[in-house]
Design an enzyme around this catalytic site. Sequence first.
Site, mmCIF file in Angstrom:
data_model
loop_
_atom_site.group_PDB
_atom_site.id
_atom_site.type_symbol
_atom_site.label_atom_id
_atom_site.label_comp_id
_atom_site.label_asym_id
_atom_site.label_seq_id
_atom_site.Cartn_x
_atom_site.Cartn_y
_atom_site.Cartn_z
ATOM 1 N N LYS A 269 0.603 -1.209 0.163
ATOM 2 C CA LYS A 269 0.023 0.015 -0.518
ATOM 3 C C LYS A 269 0.930 1.054 0.000
ATOM 4 C CE LYS A 269 -4.235 -2.266 1.992
ATOM 5 N NZ LYS A 269 -4.669 -2.856 3.076
ATOM 6 N N GLN B 128 -4.317 -1.462 9.402
ATOM 7 C CA GLN B 128 -4.096 -2.659 9.315
ATOM 8 C C GLN B 128 -5.128 -3.621 10.006
ATOM 9 O OE1 GLN B 128 -3.356 -3.383 5.476
ATOM 10 N NE2 GLN B 128 -3.814 -5.239 6.279
ATOM 11 N N ASP C 209 -11.357 3.207 4.394
ATOM 12 C CA ASP C 209 -11.636 1.912 3.757
ATOM 13 C C ASP C 209 -12.643 1.176 4.115
ATOM 14 O OD1 ASP C 209 -9.039 -0.078 3.786
ATOM 15 O OD2 ASP C 209 -8.528 -0.479 5.457
#
Length: 284
Positions: free
Chosen positions: A53, A97, A120
Amino acid sequence: MHAARIDGKGTAAQMRKELQTEVQALESEGVTPGLAVVLVGENAASQVYVRMKQKACREVGIYSKEHRLSESITQVELLDLVDALNADPDIHGILVQLPLPGGLDEQEVLCRIDPDKDVDGFHPINVGRLSVGAPGYAPCTPAGIMELLRRTGVEIEGKKAVVLGRSNIVGKPTAMLLLGEHATVEICHSRTRDVAAACRTADILVAAVGRPEMVRGDWIKPGAVVIDVGINRTDAGLIGDVAYEEAAAHASAITPVPGGVGPMTIAMLLSNTVHAAKRTAGLV
Ligand code: NDP
């Protein structure tokens, strides 16, 4: 029939190029999109994802700041970090994460992220926005699937879509997005009586179960579009949820694993971050 291969890797590369141009235009307005990536503990797969990422961020010119935290961090310390990132004007997107190490309350952490920085798309407010069709951030994998279908020219309206899997990250939001594009959607899960029969009705089949090659060739309606989300690490390498060669003999188009949905997931994270920066600057 032999299916066309849907090139997620190439499509994601094209998206990154477009985003790079957008980021350059934003720079000239004095705005640099910023993404904070929070990684707790030593999960090897998470470390790989975070690296990928950040590399993608650098490639398009997004400022990305990694916060690597020890597994011993407390819930309160983690929430304090999220609060600080919520208040940081240089940060437009926050990514925590997952999975978090045991002992930390994932849901509480996700709920603490400012919904407008939730690139997200996991905050319940964004889940609600998706459900009522209001603007917000959709989770990156489902959003990537939709972008791939759009860019491949797949017609969705009026089609029968079957989604295998009902997770909050992939299955459910994918079903909502397909519904939003006027597909007739059926969701299957581990208690579904006859998954194969459901699949045979699908004009668009999305497989997100995490079972290597569960979907067989004779489950595919002739001419169907097959999207394989599965990433299964086996001795033979990365394997999808669909038996590719068998399915390709019946489908009109199919995504490979790797090189299908995976790269699109990261491209959508970048896209959401650029969008968040534009929104903060009043440009959208
Ligand atoms: P989850 O394990 O959270 O969910 C799996 C879903 O599949 C569940 O809803 C489960 O049903 C259902 N399921 C399991 N077995 C069966 C079965 N035999 N028949 C029908 N349904 C079944 O996984 P995720 O949604 O997070 O991920 C799914 C796959 O996608 C994984 O391989 C994952 O690695 C991959 N993935 C890929 C991404 C990418 O970027 N390409 C991103 C995220 C995930 P139930 O709810 O009843 O348990």
